[in-house]
Motif scaffolding. Structure first.
Motif, PDB file in Angstrom:
ATOM      1  N   UNK A 171      -1.270   1.483  14.095  1.00 23.11           N
ATOM      2  CA  UNK A 171      -1.234   0.210  14.914  1.00 23.11           C
ATOM      3  C   UNK A 171      -1.130   0.753  16.251  1.00 23.11           C
ATOM      4  N   UNK A 172      -0.395   1.852  16.551  1.00 19.65           N
ATOM      5  CA  UNK A 172      -0.212   2.129  18.158  1.00 19.65           C
ATOM      6  C   UNK A 172       1.052   1.396  18.504  1.00 19.65           C
ATOM      7  N   UNK A 173       2.090   1.312  17.515  1.00 17.88           N
ATOM      8  CA  UNK A 173       3.437   0.953  17.696  1.00 17.88           C
ATOM      9  C   UNK A 173       4.385   1.921  17.594  1.00 17.88           C
ATOM     10  N   UNK A 174       5.432   2.052  18.045  1.00 18.26           N
ATOM     11  CA  UNK A 174       6.754   2.709  18.095  1.00 18.26           C
ATOM     12  C   UNK A 174       7.234   2.689  16.579  1.00 18.26           C
ATOM     13  N   UNK A 175       7.610   3.850  15.943  1.00 19.81           N
ATOM     14  CA  UNK A 175       8.071   3.688  14.545  1.00 19.81           C
ATOM     15  C   UNK A 175       9.215   2.598  14.441  1.00 19.81           C
ATOM     16  N   UNK A 176      10.160   2.592  15.500  1.00 17.40           N
ATOM     17  CA  UNK A 176      11.318   1.691  15.209  1.00 17.40           C
ATOM     18  C   UNK A 176      10.806  -0.009  15.248  1.00 17.40           C
ATOM     19  N   UNK A 177       9.627   0.070  15.930  1.00 19.32           N
ATOM     20  CA  UNK A 177       9.094  -1.355  16.222  1.00 19.32           C
ATOM     21  C   UNK A 177       8.614  -1.871  14.747  1.00 19.32           C
ATOM     22  N   UNK A 229       0.816  -1.254  -0.014  1.00 21.70           N
ATOM     23  CA  UNK A 229      -0.092   0.105  -0.015  1.00 21.70           C
ATOM     24  C   UNK A 229       0.935   1.470   0.097  1.00 21.70           C
ATOM     25  N   UNK A 230       2.057   1.186   0.378  1.00 24.75           N
ATOM     26  CA  UNK A 230       2.973   2.213   0.285  1.00 24.75           C
ATOM     27  C   UNK A 230       2.726   3.136   1.499  1.00 24.75           C
ATOM     28  N   UNK A 231       2.189   2.826   2.494  1.00 25.09           N
ATOM     29  CA  UNK A 231       1.970   3.631   3.644  1.00 25.09           C
ATOM     30  C   UNK A 231       3.331   4.073   4.521  1.00 25.09           C
ATOM     31  N   UNK A 232       3.424   5.271   4.693  1.00 22.75           N
ATOM     32  CA  UNK A 232       4.848   5.524   5.534  1.00 22.75           C
ATOM     33  C   UNK A 232       4.913   5.020   6.591  1.00 22.75           C
ATOM     34  N   UNK A 233       6.034   4.795   7.248  1.00 22.31           N
ATOM     35  CA  UNK A 233       6.450   4.005   8.390  1.00 22.31           C
ATOM     36  C   UNK A 233       5.843   4.749   9.600  1.00 22.31           C
ATOM     37  N   UNK A 234       5.741   6.083   9.578  1.00 18.67           N
ATOM     38  CA  UNK A 234       5.095   6.894  11.037  1.00 18.67           C
ATOM     39  C   UNK A 234       3.603   6.660  10.622  1.00 18.67           C
TER      40      UNK A 234
END
Length: 167
Positions: free
Chosen positions: A130-136, A119-124
Motif C-alpha cells: 500500500x506504500x504506507x509506513x509499517x507503523x501506520x 488473508x494473513x499478510x504480514x504487516x511489512x
C-alpha cells in the motif's frame, strides 16, 4: 510444432482452471469484504475478482515459481485501493451495505484488516503493497479491529420530562 503449442495451451488452461477452482471462492469472499457489499449482491467484488483472475491468467506463464494466489491477491488489493481512490477521493467512503460485517469501516481500514486478518499478510508486506509506513498499517489495523469489537452504539433516546443529573 503446432501440436506442441496446442498441448501447452491446453495444459495452461487446465492448470489455471484448477487454480481458479481452488482460489476463486476465497478471493471472492475477500473482495466482498473489501467492497462491503452483501454476499448475495456483490457486483463490485465480482468485477474485482474477474480483473484479478484475468491479470493472473495473463501472467500465468511468467509466474515462474511465484504463488499465483499471491499475484491475484496483490492485484485485487491494488485495484481496490486505486479504484476507491479515484472514484471516491482519498480513500473516501462508498456506501457499504449495512449487512456487511465491515460496513462500519472505511475502505482503507477494510483493505488493511482484510489483508492482515483474513488473508494473513504480514504487516511489512501490507505496508509495502500500500506504500504506507509499517507503523501506520499497525495503527489502522488496531483501530479497525477496535471498531469491529466495540462498535459505537447510538445514544438511547431520553424519556420526555426526565432531567439529566449535573456532572
Amino acid at each position: 510444432m503446432r501440436d506442441r503449442q496446442v498441448a501447452r495451451n491446453a495444459r495452461r488452461a487446465r492448470e489455471f482452471e484448477a487454480f481458479v477452482a481452488g482460489a476463486a471462492g476465497r478471493l471472492l469472499h475477500a473482495a466482498t469484504l473489501l467492497t462491503a457489499e452483501a454476499p448475495g449482491g456483490n457486483p463490485r467484488a465480482r468485477r474485482l475478482l474477474t480483473q484479478a483472475l484475468a491479470h493472473t491468467y495473463a501472467r500465468w506463464d511468467r509466474l515462474r515459481g511465484e504463488d499465483p494466489y499471491e499475484c491475484a491477491r496483490q492485484h485485487l488489493a491494488g485495484r481496490f485501493a486505486r479504484t476507491t481512490w479515484h472514484r471516491y477521493g482519498a480513500f473516501g467512503r462508498a456506501r457499504p451495505d449495512p449487512r456487511s460485517p465491515l460496513a462500519d469501516l472505511g475502505p482503507q481500514e477494510r483493505l488493511i484488516l482484510v489483508l492482515r486478518l483474513y488473508e494473513g499478510v504480514a504487516e511489512q508486506q501490507t505496508a509495502a503493497l500500500l506504500g504506507l509506513p509499517t507503523e501506520r498499517v499497525h495503527t489502522i489495523c488496531d483501530r479497525a479491529t477496535a471498531t469491529l469489537l466495540h462498535p459505537v452504539r447510538p445514544a438511547a433516546p431520553r424519556a420526555m420530562g426526565t432531567k439529566v443529573a449535573p456532572s
